[in-house]
Write a protein that holds these residues in place. Sequence first.
Motif, PDB file in Angstrom:
ATOM      1  N   GLU A  22       1.381  -0.778  -0.065  1.00  0.00           N
ATOM      2  CA  GLU A  22       0.015  -0.170  -0.153  1.00  0.00           C
ATOM      3  C   GLU A  22       0.893   1.311   0.245  1.00  0.00           C
ATOM      4  O   GLU A  22       1.603   1.263   0.194  1.00  0.00           O
ATOM      5  CB  GLU A  22      -0.625   0.311   1.174  1.00  0.00           C
ATOM      6  N   HIS A  23       0.017   2.342  -0.747  1.00  0.00           N
ATOM      7  CA  HIS A  23       1.136   3.420  -0.680  1.00  0.00           C
ATOM      8  C   HIS A  23       0.479   4.757  -0.682  1.00  0.00           C
ATOM      9  O   HIS A  23      -0.499   5.383  -1.092  1.00  0.00           O
ATOM     10  CB  HIS A  23       1.380   3.405  -2.258  1.00  0.00           C
ATOM     11  N   ARG A  24       0.689   5.495   0.287  1.00  0.00           N
ATOM     12  CA  ARG A  24       0.126   6.823   0.749  1.00  0.00           C
ATOM     13  C   ARG A  24       0.933   7.785  -0.297  1.00  0.00           C
ATOM     14  O   ARG A  24       1.457   8.221  -0.346  1.00  0.00           O
ATOM     15  CB  ARG A  24      -0.426   7.234   2.229  1.00  0.00           C
ATOM     16  N   VAL A  25      -0.856   8.717  -0.590  1.00  0.00           N
ATOM     17  CA  VAL A  25       0.515  10.195  -1.461  1.00  0.00           C
ATOM     18  C   VAL A  25      -0.494  11.187  -0.818  1.00  0.00           C
ATOM     19  O   VAL A  25      -1.533  11.196  -1.040  1.00  0.00           O
ATOM     20  CB  VAL A  25      -0.360   9.944  -2.849  1.00  0.00           C
ATOM     21  N   PRO A  26       0.356  11.983  -0.543  1.00  0.00           N
ATOM     22  CA  PRO A  26      -0.526  13.397   0.185  1.00  0.00           C
ATOM     23  C   PRO A  26      -0.514  14.146  -0.648  1.00  0.00           C
ATOM     24  O   PRO A  26      -0.278  14.654  -1.824  1.00  0.00           O
ATOM     25  CB  PRO A  26       0.728  13.812   1.118  1.00  0.00           C
ATOM     26  N   LEU A  27      -2.431  14.333  -0.935  1.00  0.00           N
ATOM     27  CA  LEU A  27      -2.205  15.597  -1.637  1.00  0.00           C
ATOM     28  C   LEU A  27      -2.997  17.101  -1.258  1.00  0.00           C
ATOM     29  O   LEU A  27      -2.532  17.622  -0.298  1.00  0.00           O
ATOM     30  CB  LEU A  27      -3.788  15.054  -1.674  1.00  0.00           C
ATOM     31  N   THR A  28      -1.902  17.723  -2.693  1.00  0.00           N
ATOM     32  CA  THR A  28      -1.787  19.067  -2.274  1.00  0.00           C
ATOM     33  C   THR A  28      -2.672  19.896  -2.944  1.00  0.00           C
ATOM     34  O   THR A  28      -3.700  19.613  -3.471  1.00  0.00           O
ATOM     35  CB  THR A  28      -0.639  20.074  -3.361  1.00  0.00           C
ATOM     36  N   ASN A  29      -2.978  21.005  -2.515  1.00  0.00           N
ATOM     37  CA  ASN A  29      -4.135  22.064  -3.001  1.00  0.00           C
ATOM     38  C   ASN A  29      -4.923  22.201  -4.565  1.00  0.00           C
ATOM     39  O   ASN A  29      -5.761  22.375  -5.034  1.00  0.00           O
ATOM     40  CB  ASN A  29      -4.076  23.355  -2.881  1.00  0.00           C
ATOM     41  N   GLU A  30      -3.233  22.394  -5.630  1.00  0.00           N
ATOM     42  CA  GLU A  30      -3.321  22.250  -6.867  1.00  0.00           C
ATOM     43  C   GLU A  30      -3.956  20.047  -7.137  1.00  0.00           C
ATOM     44  O   GLU A  30      -4.951  19.978  -8.397  1.00  0.00           O
ATOM     45  CB  GLU A  30      -2.412  22.380  -7.618  1.00  0.00           C
ATOM     46  N   MET A  31      -3.597  19.223  -6.536  1.00  0.00           N
ATOM     47  CA  MET A  31      -4.593  17.781  -6.759  1.00  0.00           C
ATOM     48  C   MET A  31      -5.845  18.075  -6.520  1.00  0.00           C
ATOM     49  O   MET A  31      -6.634  17.293  -7.288  1.00  0.00           O
ATOM     50  CB  MET A  31      -2.646  17.587  -6.227  1.00  0.00           C
ATOM     51  N   LEU A  32      -5.802  18.939  -5.370  1.00  0.00           N
ATOM     52  CA  LEU A  32      -7.580  17.975  -4.990  1.00  0.00           C
ATOM     53  C   LEU A  32      -8.368  19.345  -6.408  1.00  0.00           C
ATOM     54  O   LEU A  32      -9.117  19.048  -6.451  1.00  0.00           O
ATOM     55  CB  LEU A  32      -7.555  18.645  -3.782  1.00  0.00           C
ATOM     56  N   GLY A  33      -7.488  20.483  -6.315  1.00  0.00           N
ATOM     57  CA  GLY A  33      -8.736  21.239  -7.448  1.00  0.00           C
ATOM     58  C   GLY A  33      -8.237  20.342  -9.067  1.00  0.00           C
ATOM     59  O   GLY A  33      -9.274  21.046  -9.529  1.00  0.00           O
ATOM     60  N   ILE A  34      -7.795  19.657  -9.727  1.00  0.00           N
ATOM     61  CA  ILE A  34      -8.368  19.049 -10.573  1.00  0.00           C
ATOM     62  C   ILE A  34      -9.150  18.326 -10.630  1.00  0.00           C
ATOM     63  O   ILE A  34      -9.723  17.913 -11.436  1.00  0.00           O
ATOM     64  CB  ILE A  34      -5.902  18.273 -10.585  1.00  0.00           C
ATOM     65  N   MET A  35      -8.843  17.028  -9.332  1.00  0.00           N
ATOM     66  CA  MET A  35      -9.926  16.819  -9.424  1.00  0.00           C
ATOM     67  C   MET A  35     -11.450  16.957  -8.544  1.00  0.00           C
ATOM     68  O   MET A  35     -12.425  16.244  -9.805  1.00  0.00           O
ATOM     69  CB  MET A  35      -9.480  15.335  -7.677  1.00  0.00           C
ATOM     70  N   GLU A  36     -11.476  17.719  -7.873  1.00  0.00           N
ATOM     71  CA  GLU A  36     -13.186  18.086  -7.215  1.00  0.00           C
ATOM     72  C   GLU A  36     -13.442  18.251  -8.442  1.00  0.00           C
ATOM     73  O   GLU A  36     -14.905  18.291  -8.453  1.00  0.00           O
ATOM     74  CB  GLU A  36     -12.551  19.693  -6.189  1.00  0.00           C
ATOM     75  N   PRO A  37     -13.287  19.027  -9.785  1.00  0.00           N
ATOM     76  CA  PRO A  37     -14.774  19.748 -10.618  1.00  0.00           C
ATOM     77  C   PRO A  37     -14.552  17.979 -11.024  1.00  0.00           C
ATOM     78  O   PRO A  37     -16.233  17.681 -11.512  1.00  0.00           O
ATOM     79  CB  PRO A  37     -13.815  20.043 -11.736  1.00  0.00           C
ATOM     80  N   LEU A  38     -14.211  16.756 -11.556  1.00  0.00           N
ATOM     81  CA  LEU A  38     -14.924  15.531 -11.899  1.00  0.00           C
ATOM     82  C   LEU A  38     -15.568  14.640 -10.804  1.00  0.00           C
ATOM     83  O   LEU A  38     -16.517  14.182 -11.654  1.00  0.00           O
ATOM     84  CB  LEU A  38     -13.735  15.126 -11.931  1.00  0.00           C
ATOM     85  N   ARG A  39     -15.985  15.076  -9.810  1.00  0.00           N
ATOM     86  CA  ARG A  39     -17.259  14.193  -8.857  1.00  0.00           C
ATOM     87  C   ARG A  39     -18.242  14.868  -9.787  1.00  0.00           C
ATOM     88  O   ARG A  39     -18.827  13.841  -9.416  1.00  0.00           O
ATOM     89  CB  ARG A  39     -17.198  15.130  -8.072  1.00  0.00           C
ATOM     90  N   ALA A  40     -18.177  15.687 -10.293  1.00  0.00           N
ATOM     91  CA  ALA A  40     -19.620  16.091 -11.184  1.00  0.00           C
ATOM     92  C   ALA A  40     -20.123  14.666 -12.257  1.00  0.00           C
ATOM     93  O   ALA A  40     -21.674  14.355 -12.250  1.00  0.00           O
ATOM     94  CB  ALA A  40     -19.820  17.400 -11.790  1.00  0.00           C
ATOM     95  N   LEU A  41     -19.352  13.815 -11.982  1.00  0.00           N
ATOM     96  CA  LEU A  41     -20.073  13.214 -13.526  1.00  0.00           C
ATOM     97  C   LEU A  41     -19.860  11.513 -12.699  1.00  0.00           C
ATOM     98  O   LEU A  41     -20.056  10.944 -13.700  1.00  0.00           O
ATOM     99  CB  LEU A  41     -17.979  12.665 -14.243  1.00  0.00           C
ATOM    100  N   ASN A  42     -20.062  11.912 -11.456  1.00  0.00           N
ATOM    101  CA  ASN A  42     -20.754  10.689 -10.736  1.00  0.00           C
ATOM    102  C   ASN A  42     -20.152   9.201 -11.280  1.00  0.00           C
ATOM    103  O   ASN A  42     -20.733   8.353 -11.363  1.00  0.00           O
ATOM    104  CB  ASN A  42     -21.625  10.740 -10.677  1.00  0.00           C
TER     105      ASN A  42
END
Length: 402
Positions: A275-295
């Motif tokens: 298992e590998h843990r990757v810390p998420l930065t503001n920029e990474m979260l900013g890329i992903m969050e709009p994609l949640r709308a695709l459900n």
Amino acid sequence: MALTGKLTKNLVENLGAGRHGDGGGLYLVVDPSGARRWIVRVVVKGQKNRNGAPLRTDFGLGGADVVTLNQARERALEYRRMAKQGLNPRFNARQEVPTFEEVAQQVHIDRMPTWKNAKHGQQWINTLRDYAFPKIGRMPVDSIGQPEVMMCLAPIWTEKHETARRLAQRIKTVLDVARSKGFRSGENPVTAIKDAQALPKVKAKPKHHKAMRWQDVPDFYASLRGRNAMAAKALMFTCLTGSRTGEVLGLRWAEIDVEARLWTCPAERMKTGEEHRVPLTNEMLGIMEPLRALNSDYVFEGQKRNKPLSNMSMLMLLRRMNVAGVTVHGFRSTFRDWASEVANAPREVAELSLSHQVGSDVERAYARSDLLEKRRILMDRWSRYVSEANCDVIELVHGIRE
């Protein structure tokens, strides 16, 4: 009338490691791995060994998962009758020995649950299909020795050394399995060839993935920001995390903990199997969050609903952007160079950020921490360098060493 002895069906299935006698020279051999096979010990009338003593020798009768107790007793009786007549069973007994290809195909089937993915499993059998089966595939597995193995390896040993090396390992595995089932005896010919150095030494040339200079990444990243394609979003995320292509494309929302700002990639999707843990930065979260709308189940959904992007999507994007001499995997090397040359990050922090194993087995046994917080500082600094045009590239990350 059925032959009798000391063993029973229940004992055959449950006895522990060792050699267990049934009587009349018949033994059940249980390996530490749990593999079970039959052997019979006979003395050949009128024949002597090298020391002049009566010729006493063992013969394999097959694996206990294939040969039943009664069948083993019948074969053992046949061997003893031959030996009493002065006939060496090695040259006179009839055995139903499978071919090399038959054993290989069964090994492939048995190991299917252990392959990391279907592609890896197919590559395993394809190597044997292309380079071994045409030459030794139809041969009984007990008749394959060093000359036969050399027929497979020698023609490609220097020209396709990496393929030949893998072929040797896979032939060895097939022959080892055949021996564990009682179809072979003696040393594995692949091991003998290696020990004798019968094949020339080949100095393997390391193949490096072509990487972008870290100095060029901010401008490249800015050009990605202007694109709406899902492949561009995935490539941005790949640049920032330094993760492998498959890890990013297989990313599911269930692996993301926004509150903890953490992506936990499960062991079964990691090359290391851990298992590998990757810390998420503001920029990474900013890329992903709009994609949640695709459900979707996947963060970076492909053209098919609830399916990830294809493995070639990011590479094809690089080609459409006319970015020459660069691979997607190469961004891991780019990050590693920056971490060393600019951030002055400790080696173990940089290597763990790339999910590389650090140190010997003993060192890893004692180093239980994955240095998450120190890696978080490093990844945040890298993320800001890549995404902020006014970033001062020579600033050092003092917090990493604290």
